[in-house]
Write an enzyme that holds these catalytic residues in place. Sequence first.
Site, short mmCIF file in Angstrom:
data_model
loop_
_atom_site.label_atom_id
_atom_site.label_comp_id
_atom_site.label_asym_id
_atom_site.label_seq_id
_atom_site.Cartn_x
_atom_site.Cartn_y
_atom_site.Cartn_z
N ARG A 1 -16.41 8.96 -15.07
CA ARG A 1 -16.65 8.78 -13.62
C ARG A 1 -16.35 10.06 -12.83
O ARG A 1 -16.98 10.32 -11.82
CB ARG A 1 -15.82 7.61 -13.09
CG ARG A 1 -16.35 6.27 -13.54
CD ARG A 1 -15.56 5.12 -12.98
NE ARG A 1 -16.24 3.85 -13.23
CZ ARG A 1 -15.79 2.67 -12.84
NH1 ARG A 1 -14.65 2.59 -12.18
NH2 ARG A 1 -16.47 1.57 -13.10
N LYS B 1 -18.84 -15.15 -19.46
CA LYS B 1 -19.15 -16.27 -18.56
C LYS B 1 -20.58 -16.30 -18.04
O LYS B 1 -21.12 -15.29 -17.60
CB LYS B 1 -18.18 -16.23 -17.37
CG LYS B 1 -16.72 -16.45 -17.76
CD LYS B 1 -15.82 -16.45 -16.54
CE LYS B 1 -14.38 -16.76 -16.92
NZ LYS B 1 -13.49 -16.80 -15.74
N GLY C 1 -19.19 -4.39 -11.73
CA GLY C 1 -19.54 -5.45 -10.78
C GLY C 1 -20.63 -5.02 -9.82
O GLY C 1 -21.47 -5.82 -9.41
N GLY D 1 -19.26 -2.83 -17.02
CA GLY D 1 -18.16 -2.12 -17.67
C GLY D 1 -18.06 -2.32 -19.16
O GLY D 1 -17.93 -1.37 -19.93
#
Length: 420
Positions: A37, A224, A400, A377
């Site tokens: 990053r 999920k 996200g 991620g």
Amino acid sequence: MITKKTVKDIELRDKRVIMRVDFNVPMKEGAVQDDTRIRAALPTINHVLEQAPRYLILMSHLGDPKKDAAKAKEKAEKAGEEFDEQKFLDGKCRMKPVAEYLAGLLGRPVKLAPSAIGPEVASMVSALGPAEVLMLENTRFHREETSKDPAEREKMAKELAAFADVYINDAFGTAHRAHASTETIARFVPVAVAGFLMEKEVRYLGQTVSSPQKPFVLVLGGAKVSSKIGVITNLLNKVDAILIGGGMAYTFLKARGLPVGRSMVETEMIPTAAEILKKAAEAKVEIFLPEDHIAVPEFSNEAMIHAIPKDSFPDDLMGVDIGAKTLAEYKDVLSRAKTVIWNGPMGVFEMPNFATGTKEIAKALAEIDAITVVGGGDSVSALKQTGLESKMTHVSTGGGASLEFLELGHLPGIDALNDK
């Protein structure tokens, strides 16, 4: 294409520039563990400095000090160990090692402020020389940064805005958050634009979805279903096929009435999964679910491995990876694809014995002649384990944020910037 102004559209000479970066990097005992990053922001930082600004201020969060310290303290207490909060924060949440690491990459000094706002910071800013670089301390040491109260966020944003003539947002990874330093500040600085990384993320993610080359395949994994519902719903009428793996596959299999043993299932999401399968059939989009599984009796890398077909799942086992038959089928679908978006691992890739499915999907994407975009991620972490990042068309820096952008097509941190 991005409809917002970027650093290429504005004059930076002699301007006071403040830039939001995403330097939320993995840390261990005060040392940067992964500089991806940081390096991703270098093109924008170097461009700004080449334009001879009055100065450049950088700001970022690094973890969430209050929450991270609370979790670490609880863990230490359970283990009967002493907890040194100051030592923990210095090793995990302070910007000092990040500033020093960046200085090494830039080949020039990077000064460090003791906080993100306040009189001492204002004094340091006013003393900056031409084109000097100042890193503010972790923005999340201030509760106003993430406050739900707009007035509190505005208070911090106005202090930050007072330092600058130009605000640059190059932190795609936090653009889905309406925080003081990512969204609110843009309303109080005369000029607010996107950096090169932000522009690149929006271009690849946006164009891939809006005008994909066909066949367009979506590969989804992770634990999920609930975290991927928005993406599936938004892309259902755009994709040709969806390949599902990871823990979320078991909720879909349960919705089809198939046995899943002790595998992870979001029981409350079974009706939603069934509705998605129905809508996909109506839209003539094929959803592929695992035909076989790698299953274990306990959640351990050393557990005895069982390869089992989908229709005879033992009650005492849990799925931890896709099986060989599934992998062959998924590779076949991908071999014909011209556009692929991958978000989420196929299994518990953190454990070497259950990482095969995820690594093989990465290898398959590296070999096909297609536009390949990897977001999220865990997907990126898994990809790094294979060393195949350079073989992908684009690897997103936002976890996200990339999910929300694929779902909504816009993010608060981007919306707040000046239009072209």
